[in-house]
Motif scaffolding. Structure first.
Motif, PDB file in Angstrom:
ATOM      1  N   VAL A   1      14.053 -11.183  -6.497  1.00  0.00           N
ATOM      2  CA  VAL A   1      13.222 -10.281  -5.698  1.00  0.00           C
ATOM      3  C   VAL A   1      12.399  -9.416  -6.643  1.00  0.00           C
ATOM      4  O   VAL A   1      12.946  -8.770  -7.548  1.00  0.00           O
ATOM      5  CB  VAL A   1      14.074  -9.388  -4.782  1.00  0.00           C
ATOM      6  N   ILE A   2      11.087  -9.415  -6.433  1.00  0.00           N
ATOM      7  CA  ILE A   2      10.158  -8.639  -7.263  1.00  0.00           C
ATOM      8  C   ILE A   2       9.545  -7.547  -6.409  1.00  0.00           C
ATOM      9  O   ILE A   2       8.991  -7.825  -5.341  1.00  0.00           O
ATOM     10  CB  ILE A   2       9.036  -9.527  -7.838  1.00  0.00           C
ATOM     11  N   ALA A   3       9.644  -6.300  -6.841  1.00  0.00           N
ATOM     12  CA  ALA A   3       8.985  -5.199  -6.146  1.00  0.00           C
ATOM     13  C   ALA A   3       7.587  -5.021  -6.721  1.00  0.00           C
ATOM     14  O   ALA A   3       7.430  -4.861  -7.934  1.00  0.00           O
ATOM     15  CB  ALA A   3       9.781  -3.914  -6.305  1.00  0.00           C
ATOM     16  N   ALA A   4       6.581  -5.080  -5.863  1.00  0.00           N
ATOM     17  CA  ALA A   4       5.209  -4.752  -6.246  1.00  0.00           C
ATOM     18  C   ALA A   4       4.971  -3.320  -5.800  1.00  0.00           C
ATOM     19  O   ALA A   4       4.632  -3.054  -4.645  1.00  0.00           O
ATOM     20  CB  ALA A   4       4.217  -5.706  -5.597  1.00  0.00           C
ATOM     21  N   VAL A   5       5.189  -2.374  -6.719  1.00  0.00           N
ATOM     22  CA  VAL A   5       5.194  -0.949  -6.377  1.00  0.00           C
ATOM     23  C   VAL A   5       3.758  -0.443  -6.390  1.00  0.00           C
ATOM     24  O   VAL A   5       3.230  -0.051  -7.427  1.00  0.00           O
ATOM     25  CB  VAL A   5       6.092  -0.156  -7.354  1.00  0.00           C
ATOM     26  N   ASN A   6       3.129  -0.446  -5.215  1.00  0.00           N
ATOM     27  CA  ASN A   6       1.694  -0.183  -5.106  1.00  0.00           C
ATOM     28  C   ASN A   6       1.351   1.289  -4.935  1.00  0.00           C
ATOM     29  O   ASN A   6       0.180   1.632  -4.786  1.00  0.00           O
ATOM     30  CB  ASN A   6       1.114  -0.971  -3.927  1.00  0.00           C
TER      31      ASN A   6
END
Length: 264
Positions: A103-108
């Motif tokens: 799981v990859i978080a794309a912290v926008n």
């Protein structure tokens, strides 16, 4: 699934899970919390999905629990409810951390409180110059939940975790990258694209080996050396059950071509 508060989209072998309450910086309402659990359960059982990206709609990743929208009146508690020692915060952490694929978080944008915990529960975090982290809990007269007290010291170390939790100060993108809260720091306009690329890089490898790598990595952060070595050794047998993928990996190496893995 409550489609209005969450979106699940697939690109290649990677699923993109988007929290969709941009007007609230994707704060976790009861509907969104329930939809997240449903979504991750469906991803868990879908073998065509080999990696997952989690992000937020609009200018925030997740600002934590929603304290501005009145909560719906809950039904009378069952006996199981009365004995529940995890709560939704615990189930959220487990649904992400124990997911059977990376799981990859794309912290926008901002990741605060339970939203920061959500990002920490992911295997990898990709951010941009707009990413910000804030623990928040102590400001609400609370100790950390959603797994923060477990994840944060393992990612940044005990004393840094103590600093962030006890002060609740804002951490900008540069500091987050320096101390390990972010694993990759990219331009905001390429954030989601980069996170999906990371997912596809992971998804290109044999599915069983990828799952077992996550299982071994998580198990072996919680045990001594001898137990870790034994778990590594016994876990090798699971990957070998994918006979076709094992043959394909050797054949592709010998033939100098890109392998194609099927999970069989």
């Amino acid at each position: 699934m409550t489609q209005s508060v969450i979106e699940l989209k697939k690109t290649g072998s990677t699923a993109i899970v988007t929290l969709c309450r941009p007007e609230k910086l994707n704060a976790l309402s009861a509907d969104l919390r329930d939809a997240m659990l449903e979504t991750f359960a469906s991803v868990q059982s879908d073998d065509a999905i080999r990696a997952v990206v989690v992000t937020g709609a609009g200018r925030g990743f997740c600002s934590g629990a929603d304290l501005t929208t009145p909560a719906p009146q809950p039904p009378p508690p069952t006996q199981d409810d009365l004995l529940d020692d995890l709560g939704w915060v615990g189930r959220q952490a487990i649904s992400v951390y124990r997911l059977n694929k990376p799981v990859i978080a794309a912290v926008n944008g901002v990741a605060a409180g339970a939203g920061m915990s959500l990002a920490l529960a992911c295997d990898v975090r990709v951010g941009s110059e707009l990413s910000r982290f804030k623990t928040v809990f102590i400001e609400r007269n609370l100790s950390p939940d959603s797994g923060m007290s477990f994840f944060l010291p393992r990612i940044v170390g005990y004393s840094r975790a103590a600093d962030l939790i006890y002060t609740s100060r804002m951490v900008d993108a540069e500091e987050a990258y320096r101390i390990g809260l972010l694993d990759r720091l990219v331009d905001a306009d390429t954030l989601l694209e980069t996170a999906v690329e990371v997912g596809e890089q992971m998804a290109a490898w044999p599915p069983l080996a990828l799952r077992m790598s996550k299982r071994v990595l998580q198990h072996n952060t919680e045990c001594d050396l001898e137990d870790a070595l034994r778990f590594e050794y016994t876990s090798l047998t699971f990957g070998n059950k994918a006979v076709n993928d094992r043959k394909e990996s050797i054949a592709a190496f010998r033939e100098r071509r890109t392998p194609v893995y099927t999970g069989t």
